[in-house]
Design a protein around this motif. Structure first.
Motif, mmCIF file in Angstrom:
data_model
loop_
_atom_site.group_PDB
_atom_site.id
_atom_site.type_symbol
_atom_site.label_atom_id
_atom_site.label_comp_id
_atom_site.label_asym_id
_atom_site.label_seq_id
_atom_site.Cartn_x
_atom_site.Cartn_y
_atom_site.Cartn_z
ATOM 1 N N ILE A 96 0.804 -1.196 -0.151
ATOM 2 C CA ILE A 96 -0.069 -0.031 0.063
ATOM 3 C C ILE A 96 0.868 1.255 0.071
ATOM 4 O O ILE A 96 1.931 1.354 0.773
ATOM 5 C CB ILE A 96 -0.976 -0.070 1.123
ATOM 6 N N GLY A 97 0.640 1.975 -0.802
ATOM 7 C CA GLY A 97 1.369 3.296 -1.092
ATOM 8 C C GLY A 97 2.468 3.269 -2.155
ATOM 9 O O GLY A 97 3.017 4.343 -2.611
ATOM 10 N N GLY A 98 2.837 1.963 -2.540
ATOM 11 C CA GLY A 98 3.776 1.731 -3.360
ATOM 12 C C GLY A 98 3.353 2.195 -4.895
ATOM 13 O O GLY A 98 2.169 2.178 -5.333
ATOM 14 N N ARG A 99 4.319 2.432 -5.868
ATOM 15 C CA ARG A 99 3.917 2.998 -7.189
ATOM 16 C C ARG A 99 4.592 1.774 -8.083
ATOM 17 O O ARG A 99 5.587 1.592 -7.973
ATOM 18 C CB ARG A 99 4.321 4.210 -7.501
ATOM 19 N N TYR A 100 3.513 1.281 -9.028
ATOM 20 C CA TYR A 100 4.209 0.087 -9.820
ATOM 21 C C TYR A 100 3.567 0.451 -11.038
ATOM 22 O O TYR A 100 2.683 1.461 -11.475
ATOM 23 C CB TYR A 100 3.520 -0.917 -9.283
ATOM 24 N N LEU A 121 -2.734 -8.956 -9.526
ATOM 25 C CA LEU A 121 -3.711 -8.616 -10.081
ATOM 26 C C LEU A 121 -4.027 -7.158 -9.583
ATOM 27 O O LEU A 121 -3.779 -7.166 -8.242
ATOM 28 C CB LEU A 121 -4.770 -9.615 -9.837
ATOM 29 N N VAL A 122 -4.407 -6.268 -10.271
ATOM 30 C CA VAL A 122 -4.876 -5.011 -9.737
ATOM 31 C C VAL A 122 -6.411 -4.845 -10.212
ATOM 32 O O VAL A 122 -6.895 -5.065 -11.149
ATOM 33 C CB VAL A 122 -4.072 -3.738 -10.301
ATOM 34 N N SER A 123 -7.050 -3.879 -9.582
ATOM 35 C CA SER A 123 -8.532 -3.427 -9.719
ATOM 36 C C SER A 123 -8.458 -1.843 -9.591
ATOM 37 O O SER A 123 -7.743 -1.510 -8.577
ATOM 38 C CB SER A 123 -9.596 -4.230 -8.883
ATOM 39 N N VAL A 136 -3.772 1.716 -3.333
ATOM 40 C CA VAL A 136 -4.531 2.150 -2.211
ATOM 41 C C VAL A 136 -5.088 1.560 -1.285
ATOM 42 O O VAL A 136 -5.435 1.801 -0.307
ATOM 43 C CB VAL A 136 -5.616 3.087 -2.771
ATOM 44 N N ALA A 137 -5.533 0.290 -1.633
ATOM 45 C CA ALA A 137 -5.990 -0.900 -0.636
ATOM 46 C C ALA A 137 -5.655 -2.234 -1.413
ATOM 47 O O ALA A 137 -5.142 -2.418 -2.162
ATOM 48 C CB ALA A 137 -7.519 -0.548 -0.501
ATOM 49 N N VAL A 138 -6.091 -3.292 -0.361
ATOM 50 C CA VAL A 138 -5.928 -4.587 -0.789
ATOM 51 C C VAL A 138 -7.204 -5.318 -0.594
ATOM 52 O O VAL A 138 -7.887 -5.132 0.389
ATOM 53 C CB VAL A 138 -4.738 -5.173 -0.005
ATOM 54 N N ASP A 139 -7.721 -6.119 -1.357
ATOM 55 C CA ASP A 139 -8.666 -7.071 -1.440
ATOM 56 C C ASP A 139 -8.517 -8.600 -1.587
ATOM 57 O O ASP A 139 -8.103 -8.975 -2.735
ATOM 58 C CB ASP A 139 -9.910 -6.405 -2.345
ATOM 59 N N LEU A 143 -4.851 -6.048 -5.699
ATOM 60 C CA LEU A 143 -4.172 -4.601 -5.335
ATOM 61 C C LEU A 143 -5.138 -3.722 -5.915
ATOM 62 O O LEU A 143 -5.533 -3.604 -7.078
ATOM 63 C CB LEU A 143 -2.776 -4.269 -5.546
ATOM 64 N N LYS A 144 -6.160 -2.742 -5.051
ATOM 65 C CA LYS A 144 -6.657 -1.740 -5.448
ATOM 66 C C LYS A 144 -5.882 -0.498 -5.901
ATOM 67 O O LYS A 144 -5.204 -0.185 -5.007
ATOM 68 C CB LYS A 144 -7.695 -1.334 -4.639
#
Length: 148
Positions: A96-100, A121-123, A136-139, A143-144
């Motif tokens: 969280i907070g990282g940039r990819y 996986l990202v959403s 910004v969050a994790v589900d 990664l959100k």
């Protein structure tokens, strides 16, 4: 003469025994008392005619000093190293907070981002591949993200 010459060896043996006890039952306490015994042995080596009572008093003082050094200097430093934010075994939350960078475009809210040498996986909002996103969050294992 023999007792005064060998007295420093006795203190070093006591130090080794105390440190061995520390190895068997760890807790840092016996180590520091052992350091006090070793320092007493060094002092007795330098001043071989020191009476036994003086040696005992010096040992007690050095043991207290070494324990105080542990308690007030070493222990707080060790506790800072041991503290974490509770995410040690939750890898996704550490991101969280990282940039990819997206390696697959986000289409219909789903895509993939490169994280280190892996893919996650990202959403989030639809974005093209190559875009930089911020977590910004994790589900679960997804990664959100939002555009960075």
């Amino acid at each position: 003469m023999f007792a005064s010459v060998a007295a420093h060896y006795l203190w070093w043996i006591v130090a080794l025994v105390l440190i061995a006890i520390e190895v068997i039952m760890p807790g840092y306490f016996m180590l520091w008392i052992g350091i006090g015994a070793a320092a007493t042995g060094l002092l007795v080596l330098v001043m071989p005619g020191l009476p036994l009572l003086a040696q005992a008093v010096i040992f007690v003082v050095l043991a207290f000093v070494s324990c105080a050094v542990y308690w007030y200097a070493v222990r707080p430093a060790l506790q800072k190293d041991e503290q974490n934010d509770g995410r040690l075994n939750r890898r996704a939350e550490q991101l969280i907070g990282g940039r990819y960078v997206l390696i697959e475009a986000i289409v219909n809210g789903r895509g993939k981002a490169r994280v280190g040498d892996g893919q996650w996986l990202v959403s989030g909002p639809d974005l093209p591949a190559g875009s930089t996103v911020e977590v910004v969050a994790v589900d679960g294992t997804t990664l959100k993200v939002r555009a960075a």
